[in-house]
Design a protein around this motif. Structure first.
Motif, mmCIF file in Angstrom:
data_model
loop_
_atom_site.group_PDB
_atom_site.id
_atom_site.type_symbol
_atom_site.label_atom_id
_atom_site.label_comp_id
_atom_site.label_asym_id
_atom_site.label_seq_id
_atom_site.Cartn_x
_atom_site.Cartn_y
_atom_site.Cartn_z
ATOM 1 N N LEU A 86 -9.266 -1.044 10.056
ATOM 2 C CA LEU A 86 -8.589 0.068 10.741
ATOM 3 C C LEU A 86 -9.333 0.496 11.996
ATOM 4 O O LEU A 86 -10.472 0.957 11.933
ATOM 5 N N ASN A 96 -13.102 15.825 13.427
ATOM 6 C CA ASN A 96 -13.883 16.747 12.594
ATOM 7 C C ASN A 96 -13.963 16.199 11.172
ATOM 8 O O ASN A 96 -13.136 15.399 10.753
ATOM 9 N N GLU A 97 -14.979 16.678 10.455
ATOM 10 C CA GLU A 97 -15.302 16.108 9.141
ATOM 11 C C GLU A 97 -14.125 16.184 8.168
ATOM 12 O O GLU A 97 -13.830 15.214 7.470
ATOM 13 N N ILE A 100 -11.301 13.615 8.961
ATOM 14 C CA ILE A 100 -11.736 12.229 8.737
ATOM 15 C C ILE A 100 -11.883 11.937 7.244
ATOM 16 O O ILE A 100 -11.431 10.906 6.751
ATOM 17 N N LYS A 101 -12.502 12.878 6.527
ATOM 18 C CA LYS A 101 -12.672 12.714 5.075
ATOM 19 C C LYS A 101 -11.325 12.558 4.390
ATOM 20 O O LYS A 101 -11.147 11.697 3.534
ATOM 21 N N TYR A 104 -9.516 9.147 5.318
ATOM 22 C CA TYR A 104 -10.126 7.968 4.684
ATOM 23 C C TYR A 104 -10.090 8.048 3.160
ATOM 24 O O TYR A 104 -10.182 7.020 2.489
ATOM 25 N N SER A 105 -9.930 9.252 2.592
ATOM 26 C CA SER A 105 -9.733 9.368 1.143
ATOM 27 C C SER A 105 -8.378 8.777 0.768
ATOM 28 O O SER A 105 -8.255 8.071 -0.234
ATOM 29 N N LEU A 107 -6.772 6.541 2.423
ATOM 30 C CA LEU A 107 -6.927 5.105 2.637
ATOM 31 C C LEU A 107 -7.639 4.476 1.439
ATOM 32 O O LEU A 107 -7.221 3.446 0.904
ATOM 33 N N ASP A 108 -8.709 5.114 1.004
ATOM 34 C CA ASP A 108 -9.510 4.578 -0.098
ATOM 35 C C ASP A 108 -8.685 4.515 -1.390
ATOM 36 O O ASP A 108 -8.727 3.515 -2.105
ATOM 37 N N SER A 111 -6.254 1.697 -1.132
ATOM 38 C CA SER A 111 -6.892 0.378 -1.046
ATOM 39 C C SER A 111 -7.244 -0.092 -2.461
ATOM 40 O O SER A 111 -7.198 -1.284 -2.761
ATOM 41 N N LYS A 112 -7.553 0.860 -3.317
ATOM 42 C CA LYS A 112 -7.806 0.554 -4.732
ATOM 43 C C LYS A 112 -6.496 0.144 -5.413
ATOM 44 O O LYS A 112 -6.447 -0.865 -6.129
ATOM 45 N N CYS A 116 -7.174 -3.928 -2.182
ATOM 46 C CA CYS A 116 -7.346 -4.408 -0.805
ATOM 47 C C CYS A 116 -8.419 -3.573 -0.097
ATOM 48 O O CYS A 116 -8.114 -2.563 0.535
ATOM 49 N N PRO A 117 -9.692 -3.989 -0.217
ATOM 50 C CA PRO A 117 -10.762 -3.178 0.352
ATOM 51 C C PRO A 117 -10.678 -3.023 1.879
ATOM 52 O O PRO A 117 -10.250 -3.935 2.576
ATOM 53 N N VAL A 118 -11.085 -1.852 2.353
ATOM 54 C CA VAL A 118 -11.205 -1.614 3.798
ATOM 55 C C VAL A 118 -12.558 -2.188 4.218
ATOM 56 O O VAL A 118 -13.599 -1.724 3.754
#
Lengths: 319, 319
Positions: A86, A96-97, A100-101, A104-105, A107-108, A111-112, A116-118
């Motif tokens: 990505l 900002n944190e 982004i957190k 990507y959470s 996404l994570d 992905s599980k 399909c790991p990032v």
């Protein structure tokens, strides 16, 4: 200038290829032959905030969505997801944190779900939020956008909810309804918003039916556009109508929309549109995962809906 | 908020992986194991017009550059390019036939040079030009960002020209010099602009020295940042000075710049920075392609330049 013209220019300009490339930019994924029974499939899908990301999506939902949009192309090739990358351009607003957190959470988590790991990415500074994903997959039998004459044309599950959700979203955005009215409608039609906010790519379905189908694509720009990739077909509105869930029919009545047009133009559904001569086997194989519906057949010549010439639909970028 | 902090948050948030992933987001490329002697490497690199694309680049040069930036990461893994995908967001300004033809001609020319076909993409509408590339490569021996204690640290060819070219470009952009003066300087320092406008990824070099080196990365954000990936090292300014071509030395004198700082901060050079215990063999192997220079050694502990603590350099995005 529109997207179709741009893609034509790009295809004409890109001349170089080599023996590894089985399929270039003409399908959901590119297909690269690694050896006789081993193909790498690859796709890239970009989301631009203003064009693709309704402001009602949370960062978490955006993260899941960019992955799902890419993985859906892998699913449509009947392939198994391998890895995801990505690239992201953030404006000051998103750098900002918390944002982004959350992104990507989402996404994570997915992905599980897709196994399909990032594995990589690039982070940039820009004027607006842009996400560009690339998904890779593997298969011994890539499925293209095609069909044999006589094949049934089928769709998984249902169509229409995403169109309805966006219809309401634009009413809110252009102030035709208040936020309070919008919230009430969200509660009245929960499944409509569920499909917009939490779509799922049909990976298992693609893998399970890989050897039973002749062609496949995913519904990202709307059935009305995707069906034309099959070139020669006849489809029927009474069969398409069976794809439309009851809440969409109700919604169409309430908002004076034509449900068939809604089903033809509803994009980012991420359902699979496929061709097969083994409908019953497919139906049985997918029974624990997805419903399947016939909507028509591949024919010798022409594009028809209820016997009349078909004039398309779906979404095309215009500048 | 800066890029380093954002990447930290991303790495903490992305928890899912699986046994295929040998290397995730910590190197120039992700590395995915296909079988014992076969690894897929993948990288993505995004260019945002305002941040990354000087307006003096032609569309043709932009096309070559996005490919080169991605392929350079493949080269740094010692891998062979396999395929490239490009997602693009066009504003109204660029959505015309001439721009698109030129951009993709540059891409096509270099895809041939690198034997790396463009196999896929996505076209979008946005507020500014953004290109997001993904390059795939294959290798039996991926080279990471590392070194053994005692290894020589080496750089291919030269460093500094890109920094100088951008120095003049910003003088033009912020109206410190006229366009006429700028053009004169372009003619006075032709090689400086050549390196900005037509960089080449060191693919052959990476492949040829694959079995002779212990670690490698490409110089895209500046030697001062990239060298820190090797963790423990000592480098020497007299050796770095030998990397700096004469025209850069002249330029630094004329514009009152410190040439060592220029060499440490010059990004998008796409030279290879590598570690080896077989310097002479590498030098001999590359003799028809690139010069190689030692700039220091991998040590037990610490980061030093001329015996003093090293404080870094290079480019980091900030919001």
């Amino acid at each position: 200038m529109d997207e179709i013209k741009i893609i034509e220019i790009i295809k004409k300009t890109l001349k170089f290829s080599n023996k590894n490339v089985v399929k270039g930019i003409d399908d959901d994924c590119a297909v690269i032959k690694i050896d006789e029974n081993f193909y790498l499939v690859a796709t890239t899908d970009m989301m631009v905030k203003k064009t693709h990301i309704p402001s009602i999506l949370t960062p978490y939902e955006i993260g899941r969505r960019i992955l799902t949009a890419n993985i859906s192309d892998i699913a449509s090739m009947g392939a198994k997801p391998l890895a995801f990358l990505l690239s992201i351009s953030l404006s000051k607003e998103e750098a900002n944190e918390l944002f982004i957190k959350e992104l990507y959470s989402g996404l994570d988590e997915f992905s599980k779900l897709y196994n399909c790991p990032v594995v990589g990415g690039d982070t940039n500074k820009g004027d607006e939020l842009i996400l560009s994903g690339t998904a890779l997959g593997i298969t011994d039998n890539p499925i293209y956008r095609r069909g044999e004459v006589g094949d049934d044309i089928c769709v998984t599950n249902d169509l229409g909810r995403v169109y309805c959700a966006l219809h309401l979203y634009y009413k809110l955005k252009y102030k035709k309804i208040s936020y309070k009215e919008f919230e009430k409608l969200c509660q009245k039609y929960p499944k409509i918003f569920e499909k917009l906010k939490r779509p799922v790519a049909r990976v298992k379905e693609g893998l399970l039916m890989n050897k039973l189908i002749n062609g496949c694509c995913d519904i990202s720009d709307g059935l009305g556009k995707e069906i034309t990739y099959f070139k020669n077909f006849e489809i029927h509105t009474d069969k398409i109508f069976k794809l439309i869930p009851e809440d969409v029919v109700e919604f169409c009545e309430a908002f004076d929309l034509n449900p068939i047009k809604v089903a033809l133009n509803s994009g980012e559904e991420f359902e699979l549109l496929f061709t097969t001569s083994k409908f019953n086997k497919v139906k049985n194989t997918l029974k624990n995962y997805s419903k399947v519906h016939k909507i028509g057949k591949i024919i010798e010549e022409g594009q028809f809906i209820d016997g009349e010439e078909f004039h398309g639909g779906g979404y095309i970028h215009k500048w």
